[in-house]
Design a protein around this motif. Sequence first.
Motif, PDB file in Angstrom:
ATOM      1  N   ASP A  18       0.859  -1.208   0.150  1.00 54.12           N
ATOM      2  CA  ASP A  18      -0.008   0.020   0.226  1.00 54.12           C
ATOM      3  C   ASP A  18       0.853   1.243  -0.143  1.00 54.12           C
ATOM      4  O   ASP A  18       2.155   1.187   0.163  1.00 54.12           O
ATOM      5  N   ARG A  19       0.204   2.373  -0.160  1.00 59.64           N
ATOM      6  CA  ARG A  19       1.018   3.626  -0.027  1.00 59.64           C
ATOM      7  C   ARG A  19       0.100   4.822   0.161  1.00 59.64           C
ATOM      8  O   ARG A  19      -1.069   4.858   0.165  1.00 59.64           O
ATOM      9  N   PRO A  22       3.030   4.155 -10.130  1.00 57.77           N
ATOM     10  CA  PRO A  22       3.256   4.412  -8.897  1.00 57.77           C
ATOM     11  C   PRO A  22       4.594   3.985  -8.494  1.00 57.77           C
ATOM     12  O   PRO A  22       5.112   2.828  -8.704  1.00 57.77           O
ATOM     13  N   PRO A  23       4.908   4.580  -7.439  1.00 56.86           N
ATOM     14  CA  PRO A  23       6.285   4.053  -6.598  1.00 56.86           C
ATOM     15  C   PRO A  23       6.167   2.604  -5.965  1.00 56.86           C
ATOM     16  O   PRO A  23       7.015   1.787  -5.878  1.00 56.86           O
ATOM     17  N   LEU A  24       4.949   2.373  -5.492  1.00 52.61           N
ATOM     18  CA  LEU A  24       4.445   1.150  -5.172  1.00 52.61           C
ATOM     19  C   LEU A  24       3.271   0.934  -5.351  1.00 52.61           C
ATOM     20  O   LEU A  24       2.232   1.772  -5.012  1.00 52.61           O
ATOM     21  N   ASP A  61       3.590  -3.815   3.343  1.00 52.51           N
ATOM     22  CA  ASP A  61       4.817  -3.156   2.714  1.00 52.51           C
ATOM     23  C   ASP A  61       4.055  -1.542   2.223  1.00 52.51           C
ATOM     24  O   ASP A  61       3.476  -1.600   1.363  1.00 52.51           O
ATOM     25  N   LEU A  62       4.631  -0.746   2.888  1.00 51.79           N
ATOM     26  CA  LEU A  62       4.113   0.732   2.634  1.00 51.79           C
ATOM     27  C   LEU A  62       5.089   1.798   2.322  1.00 51.79           C
ATOM     28  O   LEU A  62       6.113   1.615   2.655  1.00 51.79           O
ATOM     29  N   TYR A  63       4.347   2.755   1.509  1.00 52.20           N
ATOM     30  CA  TYR A  63       5.256   3.706   0.829  1.00 52.20           C
ATOM     31  C   TYR A  63       4.497   5.045   1.093  1.00 52.20           C
ATOM     32  O   TYR A  63       3.171   5.047   0.586  1.00 52.20           O
ATOM     33  N   ASP A  95       9.980   9.836   2.523  1.00 52.68           N
ATOM     34  CA  ASP A  95      10.765   9.308   3.412  1.00 52.68           C
ATOM     35  C   ASP A  95      10.545   7.743   3.582  1.00 52.68           C
ATOM     36  O   ASP A  95      11.043   7.471   4.867  1.00 52.68           O
ATOM     37  N   MET A  96       9.670   7.087   3.110  1.00 52.54           N
ATOM     38  CA  MET A  96       9.126   5.795   3.263  1.00 52.54           C
ATOM     39  C   MET A  96       8.649   5.626   4.511  1.00 52.54           C
ATOM     40  O   MET A  96       8.827   4.537   5.234  1.00 52.54           O
ATOM     41  N   THR A  97       8.003   6.789   5.162  1.00 50.35           N
ATOM     42  CA  THR A  97       7.271   6.416   6.292  1.00 50.35           C
ATOM     43  C   THR A  97       5.759   6.918   6.433  1.00 50.35           C
ATOM     44  O   THR A  97       5.456   7.684   5.286  1.00 50.35           O
ATOM     45  N   ALA A  98       4.952   6.458   7.440  1.00 49.39           N
ATOM     46  CA  ALA A  98       3.567   6.981   7.286  1.00 49.39           C
ATOM     47  C   ALA A  98       3.290   7.280   8.742  1.00 49.39           C
ATOM     48  O   ALA A  98       3.404   6.229   9.682  1.00 49.39           O
ATOM     49  N   ALA A  99       2.835   8.540   9.174  1.00 51.58           N
ATOM     50  CA  ALA A  99       2.599   8.866  10.294  1.00 51.58           C
ATOM     51  C   ALA A  99       3.848   8.528  11.525  1.00 51.58           C
ATOM     52  O   ALA A  99       3.831   8.407  12.449  1.00 51.58           O
TER      53      ALA A  99
END
Length: 337
Positions: A69-70, A82-84, A202-204, A211-215
């Motif tokens: 997911d992203r 998309p990037p992912l 697997d999150l983008y 920065d490859m983070t979520a919250a």
Amino acid sequence: MATRRAFTLVELLVVIAIIGVLVALLLPAVQAARESARRMNCQSNLKNLALAGLNFESSFRKLPPAARDREGPKWTDTVKPPPLARHNGLSLILPYFEQGATFAGIDYQWDWDNTNPTGNETHTKQQLGGILICPSGSASRERFHITDYLVINRVEIASKSPNTKYDPPGGSIKKLITAGLVDSRGGAKNYDRRWDGAMQVDLYDQTPPNDMTAAGVKPRRNVRLARVTDGTSKTMMFTESVGKPEILTIDGSLGENSSANNEFRWASQETYSTLQFYCRDQQLINCTNRYRPFSTHAAGLNIALLDGSVRFHTEEIDPDAFISLITMAAGESAGDF
């Protein structure tokens, strides 16, 4: 000449009554035998799914994710992917449970429901049936492209409450910790890796600064079996969440609702669970099939473990023991049940 004696009405009624009693005695046994067969079939489905996931791990040296997911805005570019791309982990293991043709038709650079420039939606919005369907679940759901099995990616430790419009009364896992019914895993906070399951999202995050983070949460990527330090025979892989999009609860059915109970499509990145709530005093199994483990078997459900085995656990399982089955490296053992 001798006359033949016929049955009297009273005798006929007695015979009918005896037959009725025998049927009443036999019917529960027949129904129990049928449910036992359905439960065994469900266990076989989960075992085959677990073996498919383990074959994926053997090929790629990592377990399949719960989903890809992203975060961020909807991807509208039809030239650049998309990037992912968004996909469920089940899509990635299709070749390992005899769905190679469906796998070959999906372009994994683009989202599962993409229609331009790919035809992904044509291949993913179809009913696969087979090992994705528990025979104890209600019929006539094919049009929803469902799976009755999913991954619990982690346990959430937050002050939240269930939506009592659809869910039975209960509370958060954090309340169970406060009450001493669930161990705090050394005081681990929400999103601490000690609450992680073996199959992660697997999150983008495509919002700046990318920065490859979520919250503020680092994604849990590339989980290898070596990281499952609690033991593969004591760590969950797949579990049941049967009957969607009908809303099923411990108190009965609330009817079909594909909006409120929307985590059901086998290809969707949303079809996985994060364990957040309990019902009644401390029950974690069979509270509701919205976001949670749920079966229509009597008093429990099937769970596939990382060693490829499948076990049936009852609704009375200790909440801490059930959470121990979810976590992969919390330093505890689920014990033998």
